[in-house]
Enzyme design. Structure first.
Site, PDB file in Angstrom:
ATOM      1  CG  ASP A  55      -1.786   1.220   1.299  1.00  0.00           C
ATOM      2  OD1 ASP A  55      -1.524   2.193   0.560  1.00  0.00           O
ATOM      3  OD2 ASP A  55      -2.736   1.207   2.094  1.00  0.00           O
ATOM      4  CB  SER A 135      -5.587  12.779 -15.240  1.00  0.00           C
ATOM      5  OG  SER A 135      -6.785  12.858 -15.983  1.00  0.00           O
ATOM      6  CE1 TYR A 148      -7.905  10.241 -10.944  1.00  0.00           C
ATOM      7  CE2 TYR A 148      -8.377  11.888 -12.621  1.00  0.00           C
ATOM      8  CZ  TYR A 148      -7.779  10.702 -12.246  1.00  0.00           C
ATOM      9  OH  TYR A 148      -7.039   9.980 -13.153  1.00  0.00           O
ATOM     10  CE  LYS A 152      -4.254  10.958 -11.391  1.00  0.00           C
ATOM     11  NZ  LYS A 152      -3.203   9.932 -11.228  1.00  0.00           N
TER      12      LYS A 152
HETATM   13  N1  LIG Z   1      -8.158   5.131 -17.090  1.00  0.00           N
HETATM   14  C1  LIG Z   1      -8.252   6.414 -17.390  1.00  0.00           C
HETATM   15  O1  LIG Z   1      -9.149   6.864 -18.111  1.00  0.00           O
HETATM   16  C2  LIG Z   1      -7.209   7.384 -16.881  1.00  0.00           C
HETATM   17  C3  LIG Z   1      -7.176   8.673 -17.428  1.00  0.00           C
HETATM   18  C4  LIG Z   1      -6.226   9.589 -16.966  1.00  0.00           C
HETATM   19  C5  LIG Z   1      -5.322   9.209 -16.000  1.00  0.00           C
HETATM   20  N2  LIG Z   1      -5.362   7.943 -15.495  1.00  0.00           N
HETATM   21  C6  LIG Z   1      -4.366   7.605 -14.475  1.00  0.00           C
HETATM   22  O2  LIG Z   1      -3.546   6.568 -14.952  1.00  0.00           O
HETATM   23  C7  LIG Z   1      -3.078   5.748 -13.872  1.00  0.00           C
HETATM   24  C8  LIG Z   1      -3.359   4.273 -14.169  1.00  0.00           C
HETATM   25  O3  LIG Z   1      -4.758   4.126 -14.340  1.00  0.00           O
HETATM   26  P1  LIG Z   1      -5.473   2.760 -14.834  1.00  0.00           P
HETATM   27  O4  LIG Z   1      -6.521   3.192 -15.779  1.00  0.00           O
HETATM   28  O5  LIG Z   1      -4.474   1.745 -15.197  1.00  0.00           O
HETATM   29  O6  LIG Z   1      -6.229   2.373 -13.469  1.00  0.00           O
HETATM   30  P2  LIG Z   1      -6.450   0.967 -12.763  1.00  0.00           P
HETATM   31  O7  LIG Z   1      -7.528   1.196 -11.755  1.00  0.00           O
HETATM   32  O8  LIG Z   1      -6.643  -0.098 -13.769  1.00  0.00           O
HETATM   33  O9  LIG Z   1      -5.051   0.743 -12.017  1.00  0.00           O
HETATM   34  C9  LIG Z   1      -4.654   1.466 -10.899  1.00  0.00           C
HETATM   35  C10 LIG Z   1      -3.834   0.533  -9.998  1.00  0.00           C
HETATM   36  O10 LIG Z   1      -3.378   1.283  -8.862  1.00  0.00           O
HETATM   37  C11 LIG Z   1      -3.414   0.412  -7.746  1.00  0.00           C
HETATM   38  N3  LIG Z   1      -3.485   1.155  -6.491  1.00  0.00           N
HETATM   39  C12 LIG Z   1      -4.495   1.946  -6.058  1.00  0.00           C
HETATM   40  N4  LIG Z   1      -4.211   2.399  -4.825  1.00  0.00           N
HETATM   41  C13 LIG Z   1      -3.000   1.884  -4.477  1.00  0.00           C
HETATM   42  C14 LIG Z   1      -2.191   1.986  -3.302  1.00  0.00           C
HETATM   43  N5  LIG Z   1      -2.577   2.678  -2.233  1.00  0.00           N
HETATM   44  N6  LIG Z   1      -1.028   1.307  -3.297  1.00  0.00           N
HETATM   45  C15 LIG Z   1      -0.637   0.579  -4.366  1.00  0.00           C
HETATM   46  N7  LIG Z   1      -1.351   0.452  -5.501  1.00  0.00           N
HETATM   47  C16 LIG Z   1      -2.531   1.099  -5.543  1.00  0.00           C
HETATM   48  C17 LIG Z   1      -4.677  -0.425  -7.971  1.00  0.00           C
HETATM   49  O11 LIG Z   1      -4.654  -1.606  -7.185  1.00  0.00           O
HETATM   50  C18 LIG Z   1      -4.668  -0.654  -9.463  1.00  0.00           C
HETATM   51  O12 LIG Z   1      -4.053  -1.881  -9.801  1.00  0.00           O
HETATM   52  C19 LIG Z   1      -3.790   6.279 -12.627  1.00  0.00           C
HETATM   53  O13 LIG Z   1      -2.920   7.110 -11.906  1.00  0.00           O
HETATM   54  C20 LIG Z   1      -4.954   7.081 -13.192  1.00  0.00           C
HETATM   55  O14 LIG Z   1      -5.364   8.119 -12.312  1.00  0.00           O
HETATM   56  C21 LIG Z   1      -6.280   7.028 -15.907  1.00  0.00           C
END
Ligand SMILES: NC(=O)c1ccc[n+]([C@@H]2O[C@H](COP(=O)([O-])OP(=O)(O)OC[C@H]3O[C@@H](n4cnc5c(N)ncnc54)[C@H](O)[C@@H]3O)[C@@H](O)[C@H]2O)c1
Length: 247
Positions: A55, A135, A148, A152
């Site tokens: 975590d 993001s 959020y 970011k």
């Molecule tokens: N999916 C989208 O549309 C999008 C758009 C812009 C930015 N993002 C950013 O991109 C990044 C990856 O997103 P994704 O779409 O792969 O999301 P996802 O939810 O598939 O993956 C996020 C991962 O972070 C892990 N996580 C969360 N809290 C945690 C903690 N306290 N310790 C360790 N691990 C932790 C989760 O277990 C998960 O596996 C994120 O930072 C997200 O904010 C995503």
């Protein structure tokens, strides 16, 4: 020669949609990868891959990721912070202090903790690369994603602060801003009442000028570039990988 040959790269959020694709691409490019996430059950350790459950909001667990990495690979060349959580679109008056603090803690404080742990070995080795994933919503906000987007925005400012602080040590710090990406996180941005699948189509996909959602591979490829020698003079940059959403 592969693009990341023998680089030791720590990836957080390694079990997420973008994380899994990034770990795969990094391994294909010849890197050694430390894959950190809350849960890494079922990820098998190999010569090139070290899964570590953590975590990342907890100092001692972050510290364990980096000490495990050093024990196995004896150096750290890069850190990619992908771990994050979404916010269900909520009008500001409905956002609890607990929700605000949780989002800031995971999305902004955890990158502070991992960057702080990565810098000493990088300074000692005479260089390294950090990429924090923010993001495109911090450039073009959507209603209701207040906490959020704030988290970011903090990541981008923090990354640029580190880029200037660490330039003289040969440590590059950059940001990738994904647009709406086809992972399980996307549905979590919908308001609690909304239908997730139709929101993906009618809101998210439609908001991308290039007409499709961002693929996790698009993000992984941008991370390969920023971690590679091809980007050796790139620091303090914010790369939008978003199909034009930020324009
Ligand atoms: N999916 C989208 O549309 C999008 C758009 C812009 C930015 N993002 C950013 O991109 C990044 C990856 O997103 P994704 O779409 O792969 O999301 P996802 O939810 O598939 O993956 C996020 C991962 O972070 C892990 N996580 C969360 N809290 C945690 C903690 N306290 N310790 C360790 N691990 C932790 C989760 O277990 C998960 O596996 C994120 O930072 C997200 O904010 C995503």
């Amino acid at each position: 020669m592969k693009r990341l040959e023998n680089k030791v790269l720590v990836v957080t959020g390694a079990q997420g949609g973008m994380g899994k694709e990034t770990v795969k691409r990094f391994l294909e490019e010849g890197a050694f990868v430390v894959a950190a996430d809350l849960n890494v059950d079922g990820v098998v350790e190999t010569e090139a891959l070290l899964p570590v459950a953590a975590d990342l909001t907890k100092e001692e667990e972050v510290s364990n990721v980096f000490s495990s990495a050093m024990r196995k690979f004896e150096r750290i060349d890069g850190l990619v912070n992908l771990a994050g959580i979404a916010q269900a679109a909520t009008p500001i008056e409905g956002v609890s202090l607990a929700d605000w603090e949780k989002i800031i803690r995971v999305n902004a404080t955890a990158p502070f903790l991992t960057c702080r742990a990565a810098v000493p070995p990088m300074k000692q080795q005479g260089g390294g690369v950090i990429i924090n994933v923010a993001s495109i919503s911090m450039v073009r906000p959507r209603p209701g994603l207040n906490a959020y987007i704030a988290s970011k925005g903090a990541v981008v400012s923090f990354s640029q602060a580190l880029a200037i602080e660490l330039a003289e040590y040969g440590i590059r710090v950059n940001v990738v801003n994904p647009g709406p990406a086809d992972t399980s996180m996307l549905g979590k941005f919908s308001s609690k009442e909304a239908d997730i699948e139709s929101t993906k189509e009618t809101v998210f996909k439609k908001s991308v000028p290039m007409g499709r959602l961002i693929d996790p591979l698009d993000i992984a490829n941008s991370l390969v570039y920023l971690c590679s020698k091809e980007a050796s003079i790139v620091t303090g940059a914010v790369l939008n990988v978003d199909g034009g959403r930020g324009i």
